[in-house]
Scaffold this motif. Structure first.
Motif, PDB file in Angstrom:
ATOM      1  N   GLU A 454       0.832  -1.204   0.000  1.00  0.00           N
ATOM      2  CA  GLU A 454       0.000   0.000   0.000  1.00  0.00           C
ATOM      3  C   GLU A 454       0.869   1.258   0.000  1.00  0.00           C
ATOM      4  OE1 GLU A 454      -3.845   0.444   2.410  1.00  0.00           O
ATOM      5  OE2 GLU A 454      -2.436   1.729   3.516  1.00  0.00           O
ATOM      6  N   GLU A 455       1.913   1.260   0.809  1.00  0.00           N
ATOM      7  CA  GLU A 455       2.815   2.420   0.881  1.00  0.00           C
ATOM      8  C   GLU A 455       3.513   2.649  -0.459  1.00  0.00           C
ATOM      9  OE1 GLU A 455       5.366   1.409   4.092  1.00  0.00           O
ATOM     10  OE2 GLU A 455       3.883   1.841   5.671  1.00  0.00           O
ATOM     11  N   THR A 461       1.901   6.214  -7.265  1.00  0.00           N
ATOM     12  CA  THR A 461       0.766   6.883  -7.921  1.00  0.00           C
ATOM     13  C   THR A 461       0.571   8.315  -7.434  1.00  0.00           C
ATOM     14  OG1 THR A 461      -0.764   6.086  -6.228  1.00  0.00           O
ATOM     15  CG2 THR A 461      -0.470   4.692  -8.180  1.00  0.00           C
ATOM     16  N   ASN A 462       1.203   8.613  -6.293  1.00  0.00           N
ATOM     17  CA  ASN A 462       1.063   9.941  -5.694  1.00  0.00           C
ATOM     18  C   ASN A 462      -0.394  10.228  -5.285  1.00  0.00           C
ATOM     19  OD1 ASN A 462       2.302  12.242  -4.730  1.00  0.00           O
ATOM     20  ND2 ASN A 462       1.821  13.423  -6.562  1.00  0.00           N
ATOM     21  N   ILE A 463      -1.111   9.137  -4.895  1.00  0.00           N
ATOM     22  CA  ILE A 463      -2.494   9.268  -4.431  1.00  0.00           C
ATOM     23  C   ILE A 463      -2.531   8.855  -2.960  1.00  0.00           C
ATOM     24  CG2 ILE A 463      -4.888   8.508  -4.736  1.00  0.00           C
ATOM     25  CD1 ILE A 463      -4.196   7.849  -7.640  1.00  0.00           C
ATOM     26  N   SER A 464      -2.610   9.826  -2.069  1.00  0.00           N
ATOM     27  CA  SER A 464      -2.517   9.555  -0.634  1.00  0.00           C
ATOM     28  C   SER A 464      -3.744   8.836  -0.080  1.00  0.00           C
ATOM     29  CB  SER A 464      -2.312  10.864   0.133  1.00  0.00           C
ATOM     30  OG  SER A 464      -3.394  11.747  -0.123  1.00  0.00           O
ATOM     31  N   SER A 465      -4.883   8.939  -0.773  1.00  0.00           N
ATOM     32  CA  SER A 465      -6.114   8.309  -0.277  1.00  0.00           C
ATOM     33  C   SER A 465      -6.229   6.840  -0.690  1.00  0.00           C
ATOM     34  CB  SER A 465      -7.334   9.080  -0.781  1.00  0.00           C
ATOM     35  OG  SER A 465      -7.376   9.067  -2.202  1.00  0.00           O
ATOM     36  N   GLU A 490      -5.735   8.424 -16.377  1.00  0.00           N
ATOM     37  CA  GLU A 490      -5.001   9.089 -17.470  1.00  0.00           C
ATOM     38  C   GLU A 490      -3.491   8.978 -17.303  1.00  0.00           C
ATOM     39  OE1 GLU A 490      -6.428  13.066 -17.439  1.00  0.00           O
ATOM     40  OE2 GLU A 490      -8.524  12.517 -17.931  1.00  0.00           O
ATOM     41  N   SER A 491      -3.032   8.430 -16.157  1.00  0.00           N
ATOM     42  CA  SER A 491      -1.585   8.308 -15.907  1.00  0.00           C
ATOM     43  C   SER A 491      -1.055   7.002 -16.467  1.00  0.00           C
ATOM     44  CB  SER A 491      -1.315   8.370 -14.399  1.00  0.00           C
ATOM     45  OG  SER A 491      -1.835   7.199 -13.777  1.00  0.00           O
ATOM     46  N   GLU A 492       0.280   6.920 -16.541  1.00  0.00           N
ATOM     47  CA  GLU A 492       0.928   5.723 -17.090  1.00  0.00           C
ATOM     48  C   GLU A 492       0.771   4.517 -16.162  1.00  0.00           C
ATOM     49  OE1 GLU A 492       4.971   6.575 -17.905  1.00  0.00           O
ATOM     50  OE2 GLU A 492       4.532   8.147 -19.374  1.00  0.00           O
ATOM     51  N   ASN A 493       0.702   4.755 -14.836  1.00  0.00           N
ATOM     52  CA  ASN A 493       0.612   3.652 -13.874  1.00  0.00           C
ATOM     53  C   ASN A 493      -0.682   2.861 -13.988  1.00  0.00           C
ATOM     54  OD1 ASN A 493       3.097   4.285 -12.697  1.00  0.00           O
ATOM     55  ND2 ASN A 493       2.173   5.859 -11.386  1.00  0.00           N
TER      56      ASN A 493
END
Length: 872
Positions: A454-455, A461-465, A490-493
């Motif tokens: 998860e970390e 992804t730079n998505i903290s939620s 829309e991101s590459e990940n």
């Protein structure tokens, strides 16, 4: 699927079929219509049969118990049909094969073992009635405890015996049902009719021999053919409903009809043994007596209250144990503290014996075994000490098994504090199984691996939620808010993520890493379940191999609980130990009614007025007269209850009690009708009186209240008169006979064993004051009009009633006989008045004396005078 259902249903046409489909039990066709109405659940449909839609309803598997409970309480039978293989096993037989299903058990009112379906303080009996050429027998069992009994009964005593046992379900044969099923159902018994082969004594004997592994039935006792048939019918029914011949029933006990104090159903109701007249548990004798700490102690009390002993040695032995706990308050307190932690391991054993495997029941049994050892250890210290201990307690202790090896194994295997493992609980101790420990380690490590994953995902992804979650439907998944998911797509990940589900506020994904980890976790959990099931089976075998020792220990703990609770209760209520004798006597000094006394203490500031009762060979019958509301009925009831309490081994509410052994207690109290049978109040009164006259023996105790009041005055008086004579001359039993027929009072002249008692009252300024005291003599007034006035009848009515009463009394054809009685009463009253006046003068004389200044000669002169006055 429907073919499978219909095939199984055809084998169980009477029961509601709970057909397991995934997480639900489904019901179809008529079963669905019936269940939806009774359970108040939605009726739906599934597919068609012959062009018509198939009605269906269902209940969740995990919540099925409460629905089954409702159906059982309404008298239905429920057949539990389970999947007997996994979907994977079914696919091995063919791509389109459905899983096999079969009925694993039929739940009926008399075959319950589930804790939530049973009353903890009451036995749940299944009873069978069998008749062979006029020989009638009943057998009954509680499969939740393993107890099994049988006895011979007469037709006249059948309903009385069943009322005492209070079975949840009754088994009868087709032939017996032809004449008797309506009578049984009218009394609200739940009846199941079996084929005659179930009651066949030859078949039954073979079943019994096979079940108990013996070569002859004589090893159990001398059983008649009808007894064997009744026992066999129960065994046959249990094998059928439990879908197994692996049952844990104790050997049948033959109940001697002379060993029990018989109490018929009318007496049981009138004395409020199990329920008050309002139908409530509160206000009954058993509610006062029951201070037990264990379920099996409470069940034993329930059995003993309804069937006290009629064996003098057994009663005296029981009273000695009660007395021990009454005197040794500290010992009783210590034992009751231990027992307060005792679970119902007797019924847990029965659930295991029926192969309802669960770790919860194993834990219950472990705790129960620990309690038995604590109790035995405490009592052994007392035996080895300097206190005198009854032999009965020593014999009870010997029946408690030590369980040393079993407890060592249970302590090693079962954890007192269950371990949390993902979304389940594990009861196996660490160190018991190496493979299990390794798999648990894998699960524990997976928690930190999931956290690390998860970390990493949040970082990448730079998505903290972002959260990794789990549920029973999707398993493990990655959850994003809808807003984050739109930006993330829309991101590459996003290419590494696999979409699983979209909800109103979230979007759920998975990826290869999470899939791999989930597979490892699920594999480990599946293997853990397999290992724990294997270990559960091992523990279960150890327990079941000790079934007889566990049942014996539970029975002993129940007795210790029973006697200690009676001893403590006697101390709290200031009850005394009664003397039980072989002679025909009932001497109660300052007796009290335990329930009425308790109600007065709890609900008012009043105190109970105690009364004496003295019956013996020369004074067998007391005729009690006096007004309503004065306490006659309470006096009658309290003496019957004192006898019952004494013979079940309890101390009694009195200052002193000498009680001759009683074989039956009879009562005829109150007025009621039975409209279902077409019986009037008077007919019920006569039926109950007839039963007393026909069945009371010289050792019986009878209480009668207002015989003959349901018909005309002279009819009723004649019936009461003749009944009293018959009880005196023929039945020759101890009797308390309350009546408003004052004419009966003169019978003490012709019936030498009859004496008159009355209820003491006072009249003050036209008002009645009830003193609730029973004294010698009789009343020539019923004070009915005054009682009517107290009840709120208008003055104009009561005054007119007084005029009518005077007119009737003046013109009565029985006046001469009545006047004779009244004259005799007046003479007695005049003498009592003269005696009272003389005593008053004597008291005044003694009070006025200046003793210090009297000479010896003056004192002697006064003494001669007092003696002379008393003689005259």
């Amino acid at each position: 699927l429907m073919k499978q259902y219909l095939k199984i249903k055809a084998n169980h046409p009477v029961a509601l079929l709970f057909f397991r489909m995934g997480d639900f039990y489904e019901l179809f066709f008529d079963d669905a219509y019936l269940a939806s109405e009774v359970l108040n659940i939605t009726l739906t449909k599934r597919g068609k049969l012959n062009g018509e839609e198939i009605p269906m309803c269902g209940v969740p598997h995990h919540a099925s118990d409460r629905y089954i409970e409702t159906l059982i309480k309404k008298g239905f039978h429920v057949a539990i049909c389970e999947q007997t293989e996994t979907p994977e096993d079914a696919k091995k037989r063919g791509y389109k094969e459905i899983v096999n299903r079969d009925v694993v058990r039929i739940i009926t009112p008399g075959t319950l073992v589930e804790d939530n379906l049973l009353e903890h303080k009451k036995s749940n009996f299944l009873l069978a009635i069998n008749e062979i050429r006029g020989d009638l027998s009943i057998a009954w069992t509680d499969i939740s405890t393993g107890s099994f009994f049988v006895k011979s009964v007469s037709k006249g005593n059948l309903y009385s015996s069943m009322e005492r046992i209070r079975p949840s379900e009754i088994l009868i044969s087709h032939s017996f049902s032809e004449e008797n099923i309506l009578g049984l159902k009218e009394k609200n018994y739940k009846v199941t009719v079996l084929s005659g082969s179930s009651f066949n004594s030859t078949n039954a004997q073979e079943k019994l021999l096979d079940h108990y592994g013996v070569k002859t039935i004589k090893s159990f006792g001398s059983f008649s053919f009808s007894m064997i048939g009744a026992l066999g019918a129960i065994l046959d029914y249990l094998i059928m409903t439990q879908n197994s011949n692996i049952l844990q029933l104790m050997r049948p006990v033959l109940e001697d009809k002379n060993s029990i104090l018989e109490i018929d159903q009318h007496t049981r109701k009138n004395l409020e043994i199990n329920f008050s007249l309002a139908g409530e548990k509160e206000g009954s004798l058993i509610s006062i007596l029951d201070t037990t700490k264990t379920s099996f102690g409470s069940r034993l009390l329930d059995l003993r209250v309804n069937a006290p002993s009629a064996d003098i040695n057994t009663i005296i032995e029981s009273l000695s144990v009660t007395e021990f706990f009454n005197k040794e308050a500290s010992i009783a307190k210590a034992i009751r503290e231990i027992l307060s932690n005792c679970p119902d391991f007797e019924r847990a054993l029965s659930r295991l014996a029926c192969y309802r495997s669960s770790f919860q029941d194993l834990i219950i049994l472990k705790k129960g075994i620990l309690v038995t050892r604590e109790v035995k250890s405490l009592l052994k210290k007392i035996i080895n000490g300097d206190k005198k201990i009854p032999k009965k307690i020593t014999s009870i202790i010997l029946e408690i098994y030590d369980f040393n090896d079993a407890l060592t194994f249970l302590n090693k295997a079962l954890s007192d504090k269950p371990l949390d493992l993902v979304n389940k609980v594990s009861y196996i101790n660490p160190g018991f199984d190496a493979e299990l420990d390794n798999l648990r380690g894998t699960i524990e490590k997976s928690g930190s691996i999931l956290q690390k994953l998860e970390e990493d995902l949040i970082l990448n992804t730079n998505i903290s939620s972002l959260k990794i979650k789990q549920n029973n439907v999707l398993g493990y998944f990655i959850e994003l808010t809808s807003k984050s998911a739109n930006a993330f797509s829309e991101s590459e990940n996003s290419h590494d993520f696999i979409h699983r589900q979209t909800t109103a506020n979230t979007v759920r994904f998975t990826n290869s890493q999470l899939i791999s980890l989930e597979t490892k976790i699920n594999t480990a959990l599946s293997r853990i379940e397999e290992i724990e099931n294997r270990i559960c089976g091992q523990i279960q075998k150890v327990i079941l191999d000790l079934s007889s020792e566990i049942r014996s220990s539970a029975e002993s703990i129940g007795q210790i609980d029973y006697f200690s609770s009676l001893g403590v209760k006697a101390r709290e209520e200031n009850w005394v130990r009664p003397d039980i004798l072989g002679e025909k006597v009932l001497e109660i000094c300052e007796g009290r009614h335990p329930v009425v006394e308790n109600n007065l203490r709890d609900k008012s500031d009043g105190t109970f007025i105690p009364n004496d009762c003295n019956l013996n060979q020369k004074n067998l019958i007391n005729l009690i007269t006096g007004p309503n509301m004065a306490g006659k009925s309470t006096f009658l009831r309290q003496n019957a209850i004192i006898i019952i309490m004494a013979q079940l081994g309890s101390f009694v509410p009195a200052k002193k009690a000498r009680i001759g052994l009683v074989d039956r207690v009879f009562s005829r109290i109150g007025a009621s009708d039975d409209l279902t049978q077409g019986h009037s109040t008077f007919m019920i009164e006569m039926l109950e009186t007839a039963a007393i006259i026909n069945q009371a023996t010289k050792r019986s105790f009878v209480i009668l209240d207002e015989i003959g009041r349901g018909t005309s005055t002279f009819d009723g008086l004649s019936i009461a008169w003749a009944t009293l004579e018959h009880l005196h001359n023929t039945n020759n039993c101890r009797t308390l006979f309350a009546t408003h027929y004052h004419e009966l009072a003169h019978l003490d002249e012709s019936l030498p064993s009859l004496s008159n008692l009355t209820v003491k009252i006072k009249e003050h300024e036209g008002e009645l004051i009830f003193l609730h005291k029973i004294v010698k003599g009789f009343s020539n007034h019923s004070f009915g009009i005054k009682v009517a006035k107290l009840a709120g009848i208008p003055n104009i009515v009561t005054e007119r009633a007084s005029d009518i009463l005077k007119s009737l009394e003046d013109s009565s054809v029985s006046n001469r006989k009545k006047n004779k009685i009244l004259n005799r009463t007046k003479k007695i009253e005049k003498k009592e008045s003269s005696d009272a006046e003389n005593q008053s003068q004597l008291k005044n004389l003694l009070k006025s004396l200046d003793i210090d200044n009297l000479s010896p000669k003056e004192a002697l002169h006064l003494l001669y005078k007092i003696q002379g006055d008393l003689k005259s």
